[in-house]
Design an enzyme around this catalytic site. Sequence first.
Site, PDB file in Angstrom:
ATOM      1  N   THR A  65     -14.041  25.012   9.915  1.00  0.00           N
ATOM      2  CA  THR A  65     -13.710  24.175   9.137  1.00  0.00           C
ATOM      3  C   THR A  65     -12.482  24.420   8.121  1.00  0.00           C
ATOM      4  OG1 THR A  65     -15.112  24.095   7.182  1.00  0.00           O
ATOM      5  CG2 THR A  65     -15.775  22.771   8.767  1.00  0.00           C
ATOM      6  N   GLU A  83     -25.428  25.532  15.916  1.00  0.00           N
ATOM      7  CA  GLU A  83     -26.964  24.968  15.910  1.00  0.00           C
ATOM      8  C   GLU A  83     -27.132  23.957  15.148  1.00  0.00           C
ATOM      9  OE1 GLU A  83     -30.041  28.127  15.560  1.00  0.00           O
ATOM     10  OE2 GLU A  83     -29.125  29.476  17.138  1.00  0.00           O
ATOM     11  N   SER A 116     -27.078  25.310  11.666  1.00  0.00           N
ATOM     12  CA  SER A 116     -26.146  26.104  11.343  1.00  0.00           C
ATOM     13  C   SER A 116     -24.573  26.203  12.050  1.00  0.00           C
ATOM     14  CB  SER A 116     -26.584  27.688  11.680  1.00  0.00           C
ATOM     15  OG  SER A 116     -26.688  27.929  13.042  1.00  0.00           O
ATOM     16  N   ARG A 143      11.465  -1.516  16.743  1.00  0.00           N
ATOM     17  CA  ARG A 143      10.876  -2.391  15.733  1.00  0.00           C
ATOM     18  C   ARG A 143      11.629  -3.140  14.702  1.00  0.00           C
ATOM     19  NH1 ARG A 143       6.355  -5.615  16.486  1.00  0.00           N
ATOM     20  NH2 ARG A 143       5.806  -6.330  14.318  1.00  0.00           N
ATOM     21  N   GLU A 177      -8.788  31.664  19.002  1.00  0.00           N
ATOM     22  CA  GLU A 177      -9.291  30.234  18.817  1.00  0.00           C
ATOM     23  C   GLU A 177      -8.255  29.572  17.812  1.00  0.00           C
ATOM     24  OE1 GLU A 177     -12.986  29.218  17.542  1.00  0.00           O
ATOM     25  OE2 GLU A 177     -12.955  27.233  18.600  1.00  0.00           O
ATOM     26  N   ARG A 178      -8.112  30.109  16.745  1.00  0.00           N
ATOM     27  CA  ARG A 178      -7.423  29.861  15.644  1.00  0.00           C
ATOM     28  C   ARG A 178      -5.968  29.590  15.937  1.00  0.00           C
ATOM     29  NH1 ARG A 178     -11.335  32.168  10.788  1.00  0.00           N
ATOM     30  NH2 ARG A 178     -13.218  30.785  11.714  1.00  0.00           N
TER      31      ARG A 178
HETATM   32  C1  LIG Z   1     -15.856  18.459  19.169  1.00  0.00           C
HETATM   33  C2  LIG Z   1     -16.340  19.743  18.789  1.00  0.00           C
HETATM   34  C3  LIG Z   1     -16.561  20.709  19.727  1.00  0.00           C
HETATM   35  C4  LIG Z   1     -17.220  21.838  19.293  1.00  0.00           C
HETATM   36  N1  LIG Z   1     -17.292  22.974  20.143  1.00  0.00           N
HETATM   37  C5  LIG Z   1     -18.316  23.885  19.809  1.00  0.00           C
HETATM   38  C6  LIG Z   1     -18.524  24.863  20.992  1.00  0.00           C
HETATM   39  O1  LIG Z   1     -18.029  24.871  21.985  1.00  0.00           O
HETATM   40  N2  LIG Z   1     -19.185  25.838  20.608  1.00  0.00           N
HETATM   41  C7  LIG Z   1     -19.817  26.048  19.361  1.00  0.00           C
HETATM   42  O2  LIG Z   1     -20.531  27.065  19.304  1.00  0.00           O
HETATM   43  N3  LIG Z   1     -19.571  25.161  18.413  1.00  0.00           N
HETATM   44  C8  LIG Z   1     -18.788  23.920  18.574  1.00  0.00           C
HETATM   45  N4  LIG Z   1     -18.586  23.057  17.861  1.00  0.00           N
HETATM   46  C9  LIG Z   1     -19.219  23.241  16.500  1.00  0.00           C
HETATM   47  C10 LIG Z   1     -18.072  23.607  15.264  1.00  0.00           C
HETATM   48  O3  LIG Z   1     -17.457  24.797  15.372  1.00  0.00           O
HETATM   49  C11 LIG Z   1     -18.940  23.247  13.923  1.00  0.00           C
HETATM   50  O4  LIG Z   1     -19.024  22.057  14.014  1.00  0.00           O
HETATM   51  C12 LIG Z   1     -18.074  23.706  12.712  1.00  0.00           C
HETATM   52  O5  LIG Z   1     -17.954  25.208  12.754  1.00  0.00           O
HETATM   53  C13 LIG Z   1     -18.665  23.151  11.302  1.00  0.00           C
HETATM   54  O6  LIG Z   1     -20.260  23.246  11.424  1.00  0.00           O
HETATM   55  P1  LIG Z   1     -20.956  22.249  10.980  1.00  0.00           P
HETATM   56  O7  LIG Z   1     -20.790  21.101  11.882  1.00  0.00           O
HETATM   57  O8  LIG Z   1     -22.408  22.862  10.872  1.00  0.00           O
HETATM   58  O9  LIG Z   1     -20.614  21.768   9.554  1.00  0.00           O
HETATM   59  P2  LIG Z   1     -21.352  22.524   8.130  1.00  0.00           P
HETATM   60  O10 LIG Z   1     -21.436  23.862   8.337  1.00  0.00           O
HETATM   61  O11 LIG Z   1     -22.500  21.891   7.977  1.00  0.00           O
HETATM   62  O12 LIG Z   1     -20.369  21.891   7.201  1.00  0.00           O
HETATM   63  C14 LIG Z   1     -20.404  20.718   6.463  1.00  0.00           C
HETATM   64  C15 LIG Z   1     -19.177  20.733   5.448  1.00  0.00           C
HETATM   65  O13 LIG Z   1     -19.759  21.739   4.360  1.00  0.00           O
HETATM   66  C16 LIG Z   1     -18.277  22.445   4.106  1.00  0.00           C
HETATM   67  N5  LIG Z   1     -18.885  23.664   4.069  1.00  0.00           N
HETATM   68  C17 LIG Z   1     -19.719  24.548   4.550  1.00  0.00           C
HETATM   69  N6  LIG Z   1     -19.743  25.711   4.132  1.00  0.00           N
HETATM   70  C18 LIG Z   1     -18.822  25.757   3.107  1.00  0.00           C
HETATM   71  C19 LIG Z   1     -18.384  26.687   2.020  1.00  0.00           C
HETATM   72  N7  LIG Z   1     -18.804  27.879   2.072  1.00  0.00           N
HETATM   73  N8  LIG Z   1     -17.479  26.372   1.049  1.00  0.00           N
HETATM   74  C20 LIG Z   1     -16.972  25.077   1.100  1.00  0.00           C
HETATM   75  N9  LIG Z   1     -17.414  24.030   2.119  1.00  0.00           N
HETATM   76  C21 LIG Z   1     -18.287  24.455   2.910  1.00  0.00           C
HETATM   77  C22 LIG Z   1     -17.772  22.306   5.491  1.00  0.00           C
HETATM   78  O14 LIG Z   1     -16.493  22.597   5.570  1.00  0.00           O
HETATM   79  C23 LIG Z   1     -17.921  20.928   5.787  1.00  0.00           C
HETATM   80  O15 LIG Z   1     -16.989  20.077   5.195  1.00  0.00           O
HETATM   81  C24 LIG Z   1     -17.959  21.931  18.115  1.00  0.00           C
HETATM   82  C25 LIG Z   1     -17.675  20.955  17.245  1.00  0.00           C
HETATM   83  C26 LIG Z   1     -16.950  19.823  17.568  1.00  0.00           C
HETATM   84  C27 LIG Z   1     -17.015  18.613  16.522  1.00  0.00           C
END
Ligand SMILES: Cc1cc2nc3c(=O)[nH]c(=O)nc-3n(C[C@H](O)[C@H](O)[C@H](O)COP(=O)(O)OP(=O)(O)OC[C@H]3O[C@@H](n4cnc5c(N)ncnc54)[C@H](O)[C@@H]3O)c2cc1C
Lengths: 412, 250
Positions: free
Chosen positions: A397, A153, A156, A299, A273-274
């Site tokens: 991540t 979301e 989150s 090249r 997935e991982r």
């Molecule tokens: C191309 C793409 C496809 C996707 N497809 C899907 C999908 O099909 N379904 C779905 O549900 N989601 C999907 N996602 C979402 C994806 O799983 C999330 O973007 C991802 O889990 C990270 O969450 P966030 O973007 O909210 O980052 P945040 O959680 O806001 O993180 C921001 C930064 O803080 C760091 N961070 C956060 N918590 C910690 C911690 N405890 N310790 C250290 N560092 C931390 C993170 O590593 C990151 O660097 C997709 C994302 C992308 C980019």
Amino acid sequence: MIQWSEQHLMMRDAVRRFIQDEIVPQIDEFEHGDTPPYAVLRKMFRSFGIDEMARERFHKQIDAEKRAAAGEAAATTGETRKAGGTAAADAMAMQMIPVIELCHYCPGMVTAMGVSVGLTSAAILSKGTTAQKERWALDLLTLEKVGAWAITEPGSGSDPFGAMKSTARRDGDGYILNGNKTFITNGPYADTIVFICRLDEGNPPAERKVLTFVLERGMPGFEQTRPVRKMGMHSSPTGDLFLSDVRVGKEHLLGETEAVTSRAGTKDTFSSERTGVAAMALGIVEQCLQVCVEYARTRVAFGRSIGEFQLIQLKLAKMEVARMNIQNLVFRQIELAAAGAKPTFAEASAVKLYSAQAAMDVCLEAVQLHGGNGYMAEYRVEQLCRDAKVLQIYGGTDEIQISQIARNLLAK
Amino acid sequence: MKILVTVKRVPDPESSIKVNPEGTGIVESGLKWVVNPFDEIAIEEALRIKEAQGDVEVVVVSVGVSESQEQLRTGLAMGADRAILVKADRPDTAAVAKILVKLVEKEQPTLVILGKQAIDDDSNEVGQMLAHLLGWPQATFISKLTFAGDKASVECIREVDGGMETIAFALPAIITADLRLNEPRYASLPGIMKARKKPMEEIDAASLGVDLTPRVRIKKMAPPPARTAGRKVESVDELINALQTEAKVM
Ligand SMILES: Cc1cc2nc3c(=O)[nH]c(=O)nc-3n(C[C@H](O)[C@H](O)[C@H](O)COP(=O)(O)OP(=O)(O)OC[C@H]3O[C@@H](n4cnc5c(N)ncnc54)[C@H](O)[C@@H]3O)c2cc1C
């Protein structure tokens, strides 16, 4: 497992040919145009009988479930519950080979395919009732329908349950759903959507149960946005979902009971997935290495081929080391399947962390090795480099993988 | 009905071919090997006949080294029912045709489908020789095959210089496939898995009692001369002159 078998190579060659015939000539359409990947992926499923095999496996499983429900459990467990073996290993290998090969050109297609055929159907298969599986899972497995899996979301991502705002409220014998989901792969085109939310019983958010629903395209109050623009993975459409007072019957609640523990199931989903990321990374690295070796040979700078410079040789050697390591991780997944085992959650995290980082490193070096050409779209490493970045972000991540690996170590 | 289809193991047309230093052949180590593309078309045609008519057995046959099993298994994975490998060390086209005669006598097929040529040596001879040795009707370079209602004869469209030729003849017969006959399918995943369990018979060529003495001897093999760089000419006259005296095309 130390190398691909003759059958595996036969599959690889056939898939390779399909990609050369059906995808490469139109790659700009997929990567820079608005052509969604589903038609060509469906054609691939049909050409290779992947849909037919999925259908067979599905019917076998459903029949066994029905027999078990009718009290024949004792008779079936002995004969069908033989986990592992070469069949399981081959099934795993044959699933990975198209992933690896597609990632030579369009990692985005694998993302779109994996989310639909893997994540979404797996969620329904692991938690759904038999009727729900028959209604939604089969069409996803055959790619007849497109699936999306929505947990993230706007507020989150890494901590999906912590700040989850999407809710379900009881309404007669059904539910009313509300919430926003973002970054949803296949969101714009999905027919069948797995939606994860919390049951609002008037209790504090942290105490609310996690429930999983299945939504269908076109439900009143359910909006799927157009694809958003992003850095890479352009052959995988990504969008947002908006739910305002979407009314669903109980048959849309996975498992048809509030007692299902959604969090445990989600962990399994993350795990597969991982490990899938390793196969994707292998495809990307193999392709970078192949085009880089060719470029290093041909090249010329300072009167000789750049492959004669030690700094270029170092790049190639490191790419080969990464390729070997990732391939071994892929082979290990196949070995585990043969043994009827699964990687632990921490191991799956380690596999993803290493593969994603290695793929990114290799891609950046591949761009560097190509000089100015590397920065140009014509030379493809530019695209792979943009695509690879997301392997370090989605499915958890790098930072989250690290903390999960460490937590597991420290808990021992 | 039974259809025999020939399958030759050839180097992947995508790979770069090098002549060995002795000039006796090509460098084979590290080469990727595939089913001769025209044979894939032949297999596809047999499979389509099987799908249309039902009661048809498709037997793929290769004459060559043991590794040709791989190419036969590709045929099985596409959908052929069984395979026969005749082990022989570099047989020439006449030897292959004579070996195939023995197999035809043993298997009694209604139709033998071959690729019009193999893309390694490009001989384009085996189909014709086989038809002659058996005394069967033949249609080479075909782009369309149609069975008569009673299935006792076929009509073929052949691609010949200057157009298309339609011929009809009674079965059994020999046909060789051209590029436009069909588009071969990919070996499917279930097909690949099933191929492992399909029968593969191995026969030693020496046991067939045919004279394998080569009639063709390769005296020397050399790569084609490298293309020389082009040059710019100053005038139309100079161009015409160069075309007449150097390129000798006018
Ligand atoms: C191309 C793409 C496809 C996707 N497809 C899907 C999908 O099909 N379904 C779905 O549900 N989601 C999907 N996602 C979402 C994806 O799983 C999330 O973007 C991802 O889990 C990270 O969450 P966030 O973007 O909210 O980052 P945040 O959680 O806001 O993180 C921001 C930064 O803080 C760091 N961070 C956060 N918590 C910690 C911690 N405890 N310790 C250290 N560092 C931390 C993170 O590593 C990151 O660097 C997709 C994302 C992308 C980019």
